[in-house]
Design a protein around this motif. Structure first.
Motif, short mmCIF file in Angstrom:
data_model
loop_
_atom_site.label_atom_id
_atom_site.label_comp_id
_atom_site.label_asym_id
_atom_site.label_seq_id
_atom_site.Cartn_x
_atom_site.Cartn_y
_atom_site.Cartn_z
N VAL A 55 1.08 -0.79 0.03
CA VAL A 55 0.17 -0.02 0.09
C VAL A 55 0.75 1.25 0.08
CG1 VAL A 55 -1.84 1.06 1.28
CG2 VAL A 55 -1.83 -1.08 0.78
N ARG A 56 1.96 1.60 1.18
CA ARG A 56 2.78 2.50 0.28
C ARG A 56 4.14 2.45 0.04
NH1 ARG A 56 2.08 0.38 6.22
NH2 ARG A 56 0.00 2.19 7.81
N SER A 101 -0.75 4.63 -4.60
CA SER A 101 -0.56 5.30 -5.10
C SER A 101 -1.56 6.56 -5.59
CB SER A 101 -0.34 4.79 -6.77
OG SER A 101 -0.95 5.01 -7.54
N LYS A 102 -2.59 7.06 -5.38
CA LYS A 102 -3.73 7.58 -5.58
C LYS A 102 -4.75 7.86 -4.72
CE LYS A 102 -1.91 8.80 -9.62
NZ LYS A 102 -1.72 10.16 -9.47
N THR A 103 -4.45 7.12 -3.54
CA THR A 103 -5.88 6.81 -2.47
C THR A 103 -4.84 6.42 -1.34
OG1 THR A 103 -6.86 5.96 -3.61
CG2 THR A 103 -8.00 5.87 -1.50
N LEU A 105 -7.16 1.97 5.85
CA LEU A 105 -8.15 1.46 5.82
C LEU A 105 -8.37 -0.51 5.78
CD1 LEU A 105 -11.13 0.98 5.66
CD2 LEU A 105 -11.34 0.75 2.92
N MET A 106 -6.67 -0.01 5.69
CA MET A 106 -6.21 -2.43 5.05
C MET A 106 -6.01 -2.27 6.39
SD MET A 106 -6.54 -2.57 2.53
CE MET A 106 -5.46 -3.86 2.38
N MET A 161 -8.02 -6.05 6.24
CA MET A 161 -6.38 -7.66 7.26
C MET A 161 -7.54 -7.99 8.00
SD MET A 161 -4.98 -7.69 4.49
CE MET A 161 -4.03 -9.57 4.68
N ARG A 162 -7.44 -7.41 9.40
CA ARG A 162 -8.40 -8.33 10.63
C ARG A 162 -9.48 -8.98 9.69
NH1 ARG A 162 -8.78 -3.55 14.13
NH2 ARG A 162 -6.99 -3.41 14.01
N THR A 163 -10.51 -8.53 9.69
CA THR A 163 -11.57 -8.97 8.85
C THR A 163 -11.21 -10.83 7.58
OG1 THR A 163 -12.83 -7.30 8.58
CG2 THR A 163 -13.80 -9.11 7.83
#
Length: 309
Positions: free
Chosen positions: A130-131, A210-212, A218-219, A223-225
């Protein structure tokens, strides 16, 4: 070119340029110019990635070394963190909620530790992906290189970190009576398939992130779910035996559960093939190929937009 004026003087005018009347696109094509940072073809992109393989490996090793450089225990946290998580889950799910039903203590503890370590591999790869672009904009804007190098490097970093954890996992497994056997050879193909799957996920999340930038916030909830739905702390068929069978089937066929169960089958003596869904190796390979190739193409299609705007 020259011409005579009304007073008899001769005036020399510039010759017309052969480029007069050509559009910018036609001029670029005529002189072999290309757009700066334009996306190369897919085959050329793969060739560029191969040329940067030493950078990818070195970057992942540097990130791994720097990850815990400020902590006093340093690299020990690579093993301590998932092990502490496993301890917490055992206290809550194993002792209080009786999630170990259908398994002896000698099976359940290696079952739980294996699930935590293997799922953490996927979870960390996704969060790093994500990052991968948004967290390295300085590097992306300053240097020209295939941007896919970054999420792939982060996925490789998580694989190297898992290697340290596997030492502890082996010790836990042996400590509870599951000694090395031929099935342990299956560990390697399981890790290879999961690495390709994780790399594809990291590439997908890198483009989305990269755009959000808010996706990184949120992730953790996503991931926990996913973790609770994948049977990290319990056996899916046993826990859902009173529910419609299709629910357990859907949860068992999700890729996180597939790779965890294959690793458990390889390591734990009391965890037999009856705990695996049918055609499990074909499904594991299918998930790996689908997500790895799909994620790579999905990321490549936005190559020229990373680090801009």
């Amino acid at each position: 070119m020259s011409e005579t004026t009304h007073d008899g003087r001769v005036v020399v005018s510039d010759r017309p340029s052969p480029d007069d009347g050509l559009s910018a696109t036609e001029l670029a094509a005529k002189y072999g110019l290309a757009v700066s940072g334009a996306r190369p073809g897919l085959v050329e992109y793969v060739r560029q990635m191969w040329g940067r393989r030493h950078f990818i490996l070195a970057f992942s090793q540097a990130k791994l070394t720097a990850q815990y450089s400020q902590a006093k225990l340093g690299q020990l946290w690579q093993v301590a963190t998932p092990l502490l998580n496993a301890l917490v889950y055992f206290l809550i799910f194993g002792l209080i909620l009786n999630a170990d039903r259908g398994m002896s203590r000698e099976v359940y503890i290696p079952f739980l530790v294996t699930g935590v370590f293997v799922f953490t591999f996927t979870q960390s790869s996704v969060m790093a992906g994500v990052r991968a672009i948004s967290g390295n904009l300085g590097l992306v804007r300053a240097l020209h290189f295939p941007r896919a190098s970054l999420p792939i490097s982060f996925a490789l970093q998580q694989l190297q970190q898992l290697m340290f954890s596997m030492i502890v996992l082996f010790c836990v497994t042996v400590g509870f009576g599951s000694y090395p056997r031929l099935s342990w050879l299956l560990i390697l193909p399981v890790l290879v398939l999961q690495f390709f799957f994780n790399t594809g996920l990291a590439l997908i999340m890198a483009r989305m992130g990269s755009k959000t930038p808010d996706l990184a916030q949120l992730m953790p909830f996503v991931m926990r779910t996913w973790m609770y739905a994948s049977g990290v702390m319990f056996s899916i068929p046993v826990m859902l035996e009173d529910h419609p069978k299709w629910i357990a089937d859907v949860l068992q066929w999700n890729p996180a559960a597939i790779y965890m169960d294959l690793m458990r089958f390889a390591l734990i003596d009391g965890y037999g093939s009856e705990n695996l869904p049918p055609h499990v190796w074909a499904v594991a390979g299918g998930w790996a190929v689908l997500i790895a190739l799909g994620g790579f193409v999905y990321f490549w299609k936005a190559e020229e937009r990373y680090g801009r705007g």
